[in-house]
Design an enzyme around this catalytic site. Structure first.
Site, mmCIF file in Angstrom:
data_model
loop_
_atom_site.group_PDB
_atom_site.id
_atom_site.type_symbol
_atom_site.label_atom_id
_atom_site.label_comp_id
_atom_site.label_asym_id
_atom_site.label_seq_id
_atom_site.Cartn_x
_atom_site.Cartn_y
_atom_site.Cartn_z
ATOM 1 N N ARG A 37 59.492 51.593 25.012
ATOM 2 C CA ARG A 37 59.655 51.710 23.565
ATOM 3 C C ARG A 37 60.853 50.933 23.055
ATOM 4 N NH1 ARG A 37 54.651 52.619 22.378
ATOM 5 N NH2 ARG A 37 53.800 54.328 23.625
ATOM 6 N N HIS A 67 56.500 43.515 32.689
ATOM 7 C CA HIS A 67 55.793 43.768 31.428
ATOM 8 C C HIS A 67 56.816 43.992 30.324
ATOM 9 C CE1 HIS A 67 52.962 45.243 28.499
ATOM 10 N NE2 HIS A 67 51.964 45.275 29.373
ATOM 11 N N TYR A 70 56.492 47.677 24.745
ATOM 12 C CA TYR A 70 55.442 47.705 23.730
ATOM 13 C C TYR A 70 55.975 47.359 22.349
ATOM 14 C CZ TYR A 70 52.499 50.139 27.160
ATOM 15 O OH TYR A 70 51.765 50.469 28.269
ATOM 16 N N HIS A 107 52.185 41.607 25.186
ATOM 17 C CA HIS A 107 51.143 41.706 24.177
ATOM 18 C C HIS A 107 51.497 40.740 23.055
ATOM 19 C CE1 HIS A 107 50.130 46.158 25.384
ATOM 20 N NE2 HIS A 107 50.008 45.305 26.391
ATOM 21 N N GLU A 142 48.525 38.626 27.192
ATOM 22 C CA GLU A 142 47.542 39.620 27.617
ATOM 23 C C GLU A 142 46.354 39.670 26.662
ATOM 24 O OE1 GLU A 142 47.266 44.415 28.628
ATOM 25 O OE2 GLU A 142 49.203 43.387 28.709
ATOM 26 N N ASP A 176 42.955 42.090 30.945
ATOM 27 C CA ASP A 176 42.888 43.541 31.099
ATOM 28 C C ASP A 176 41.430 43.964 30.956
ATOM 29 O OD1 ASP A 176 42.800 46.379 30.229
ATOM 30 O OD2 ASP A 176 44.981 46.234 30.302
ATOM 31 N N HIS A 179 40.783 46.342 28.044
ATOM 32 C CA HIS A 179 40.955 45.682 26.747
ATOM 33 C C HIS A 179 39.759 44.796 26.395
ATOM 34 C CE1 HIS A 179 45.667 46.007 26.821
ATOM 35 N NE2 HIS A 179 45.057 47.171 26.847
ATOM 36 N N HIS A 211 44.783 43.201 34.908
ATOM 37 C CA HIS A 211 45.044 44.631 34.773
ATOM 38 C C HIS A 211 43.716 45.326 35.016
ATOM 39 C CE1 HIS A 211 48.815 44.170 32.001
ATOM 40 N NE2 HIS A 211 49.085 43.974 33.280
ATOM 41 N N ASP A 224 41.265 50.797 23.030
ATOM 42 C CA ASP A 224 42.280 50.672 24.079
ATOM 43 C C ASP A 224 42.786 52.009 24.614
ATOM 44 O OD1 ASP A 224 44.246 49.884 25.827
ATOM 45 O OD2 ASP A 224 45.651 49.206 24.297
ATOM 46 N N HIS A 226 42.845 53.702 28.403
ATOM 47 C CA HIS A 226 42.555 53.492 29.813
ATOM 48 C C HIS A 226 42.032 54.765 30.474
ATOM 49 C CE1 HIS A 226 45.660 49.974 30.081
ATOM 50 N NE2 HIS A 226 44.855 49.862 29.047
ATOM 51 N N GLU A 256 46.746 50.154 35.783
ATOM 52 C CA GLU A 256 47.489 50.810 34.704
ATOM 53 C C GLU A 256 46.751 52.090 34.301
ATOM 54 O OE1 GLU A 256 49.522 47.258 32.139
ATOM 55 O OE2 GLU A 256 47.424 47.708 31.748
#
Length: 278
Positions: A37, A67, A70, A107, A142, A176, A179, A211, A224, A226, A256
């Site tokens: 975050r 990665h 986000y 992203h 991604e 992904d 995704h 992913h 989205d 998972h 993930e």
């Protein structure tokens, strides 16, 4: 060789991640460069890095994936958010030079009602400002599910970014499975066609990592979410075809899925049993 791993916590450093990967049967892994975050990153411990590089060589750990958090949104309407994205990625790429030759995944961002064209402009602007000829880390765009105002919901949107980045030899793509399925690409029934489309639009030489996730949602849902391997709408049979596909099988696969380490260990064991000719 089957490169299979999972997402690990970076809180205790590189060596701890390497040991955690080996403990679940992995030979690659992915990690957040900092709190997902946002916020500042933990200082690099050069002794830890040196110990990890030795451990990785001894246990054949390769092609790890960092990665981005986000909150990194290169095409936000708010200039302060864009500034955070630029400063964070630049810092992350400097830090990744301690473990050269690996990947940094992000992203592309959400244009927040500005439109895909404006969003693309802003992403390209950031990458042209940050990428350096001498860097040894490949930056991965991604594939996205297309929820809200995400950029990267189609292969064409990713290609539009790549084409305008000056140092795009430092760019690749991370696919992904959740995704693209949620984005409308039917990898369950038409995997070959999807990959042929990817090759036509972007080029399979740009595809550097996968992913590997199942999806709680249906094809084209753009949501989205998972799911654990074999417990979603993609399913185990289709994901088995993914890990064994000739165009994909040499790439690093990272899970993930919603798991702790024991769950990842079970999924890695399962996937290894379904891998052919290894």
């Amino acid at each position: 060789m089957f490169r299979i791993g999972c997402h690990l916590s970076a809180s205790k450093g590189f060596l701890a991640m390497g040991k955690a990967a080996v403990s679940v049967g992995a030979n690659t892994f992915q990690f957040f460069t900092r709190n997902p975050r946002g916020g500042s990153a933990k200082a690099i411990d050069e002794d830890d890095v040196a110990a990890f590089l030795q451990f990785a060589a001894e246990h054949d750990i390769a092609q790890i994936v960092a990665h981005a958090p986000y909150t990194l949104n290169a095409c936000a309407a708010d200039p302060n958010i864009r500034r955070f994205a630029t400063e964070t990625m630049a810092d992350d790429l400097r830090r990744m030079e301690y473990v050269p030759g690996n990947y940094y995944n992000f992203h592309p961002g959400s244009h927040v009602k500005q439109g895909v064209e404006v969003g693309t402009d802003l992403i390209v602007e950031m990458l042209n400002r940050i990428l350096r000829p001498e860097q040894r880390t490949t930056v991965l765009l991604e594939t996205m599910a297309g929820k809200g105002s995400e950029v990267g919901r189609t292969f064409e949107e990713l290609r539009a970014i790549i084409d305008r980045v000056e140092l795009n030899d430092h760019l690749g793509v991370c696919l992904d499975t959740c995704h693209i399925f949620d984005g409308g690409y039917d990898i369950v029934h038409h995997l070959d066609d999807v990959l042929a489309d990817f090759d036509r639009v972007i080029g399979l030489d740009r595809l550097r990592a996968i992913h590997l996730n199942d999806s709680l949602n249906t094809l084209g849902s753009h949501k989205d979410r998972h799911a654990k391997i074999g417990e979603g709408n993609i399913g185990l049979e289709a994901l088995t075809r993914v890990i064994n596909h000739p165009a994909l099988r040499s790439l690093p696969f990272n899970l993930e899925t919603p798991n702790e380490l024991d769950g990842y260990a079970a999924e890695i064991k399962l996937l290894k049993s379904l891998r052919t000719d290894d």
